[in-house]
Design an enzyme around this catalytic site. Structure first.
Site, PDB file in Angstrom:
ATOM      1  N   LYS A   1      -1.781  -0.515   5.658  1.00 31.23           N
ATOM      2  CA  LYS A   1      -3.080   0.015   5.896  1.00 31.23           C
ATOM      3  C   LYS A   1      -2.924   1.192   7.054  1.00 31.23           C
ATOM      4  O   LYS A   1      -3.620   2.210   6.566  1.00 31.23           O
ATOM      5  CB  LYS A   1      -3.733  -0.989   6.618  1.00 31.23           C
ATOM      6  CG  LYS A   1      -5.622  -0.760   6.777  1.00 31.23           C
ATOM      7  CD  LYS A   1      -6.398  -1.455   8.049  1.00 31.23           C
ATOM      8  CE  LYS A   1      -5.717  -0.966   9.253  1.00 31.23           C
ATOM      9  NZ  LYS A   1      -6.664  -1.492  10.389  1.00 31.23           N
TER      10      LYS A   1
ATOM     11  N   ASP B   1      -9.177  -2.573   5.317  1.00 30.54           N
ATOM     12  CA  ASP B   1      -9.541  -3.234   6.356  1.00 30.54           C
ATOM     13  C   ASP B   1     -10.355  -4.380   6.316  1.00 30.54           C
ATOM     14  O   ASP B   1     -10.661  -4.646   5.019  1.00 30.54           O
ATOM     15  CB  ASP B   1      -9.874  -2.432   7.669  1.00 30.54           C
ATOM     16  CG  ASP B   1     -11.441  -1.691   7.558  1.00 30.54           C
ATOM     17  OD1 ASP B   1     -11.964  -2.385   6.460  1.00 30.54           O
ATOM     18  OD2 ASP B   1     -11.939  -1.223   8.405  1.00 30.54           O
TER      19      ASP B   1
END
Length: 211
Positions: free
Chosen positions: A122, A140
């Site tokens: 991420k 997320d």
């Protein structure tokens, strides 16, 4: 049944119209500050990171300074955010590797980024997207929840959600979709009490039982 390409574009268009200001909420001036801020934001809020990042970067304005930092000095600055002991250790080691391996510059390649301490998939995607202008989808908690809830994808984990979104969404809108979904998750499609009555995509949402 998956959404049609036309319906996906309509969802993205509505979200873009609803959140024209959607962008990275982490305060930063360059790719170094962005990378450190994203690492610090793991399992805490962007607002919490923004409260301490100004002091951190004033003390350590480049990787060279941070690479020489004492961990306790860094802890003293970032101790209001979660996991501050691990994060302080990681960002110092990260800065040292930037100095040793990349001439003090943040790399613009995924494999290089994820090889750095504290940098996962991420974080790498956010840096490549926001810092280097590449089309990326960073998943997320908001992106994972919203994309699966509304029916853009139907996956059980973060990696499968990212890969499914890459297949479903137009590539030239990956970064935009990432930010729009985050803003929608924060402002409307919350985890426990989504405001479906105020949602700009309610009639297109599978959660609402329409599509």
């Amino acid at each position: 049944m998956a959404f049609s390409k036309k319906k996906i574009v309509e969802i993205l268009d509505r979200l873009r119209a609803a959140y024209p200001e959607a962008e990275c909420a982490l305060t930063h001036q360059n790719t170094y500050e962005l990378l450190i801020a994203v690492v610090l934001s793991a399992q805490t809020t962007d607002k919490s990171v923004n409260k301490i990042s100004g002091s951190l970067f004033a003390a350590y304005p480049t990787p060279a300074e941070l690479a020489q930092a004492q961990q306790q000095d860094v802890i003293d600055i970032i101790k209001t955010i979660g996991m501050y002991k691990t994060k302080s250790k990681n960002i110092i080691a990260l800065a040292q590797q930037l100095q040793e391996r990349f001439d003090g510059k943040v790399p613009d390649q995924y494999d290089d980024l994820v090889s750095l301490p504290g940098v996962g998939r991420k974080t790498a995607n956010v840096v490549l997207s926001v810092g280097f202008g590449q089309q990326r989808i960073a998943v997320d908690t908001h992106v994972f929840r919203v994309s699966n809830r509304i029916g853009l994808v139907s996956e059980k984990d973060v990696l499968k959600t990212e890969l499914a979104l890459m297949k479903a969404l137009p590539e030239d809108r990956w970064t935009e979709a990432h930010h729009s979904l985050i803003f929608h998750g924060r402002n409307c499609c919350s985890a426990r009490n989504p405001a479906c009555e105020a949602c700009v995509i309610a009639e297109l949402c599978k959660k609402a039982g329409v599509s």
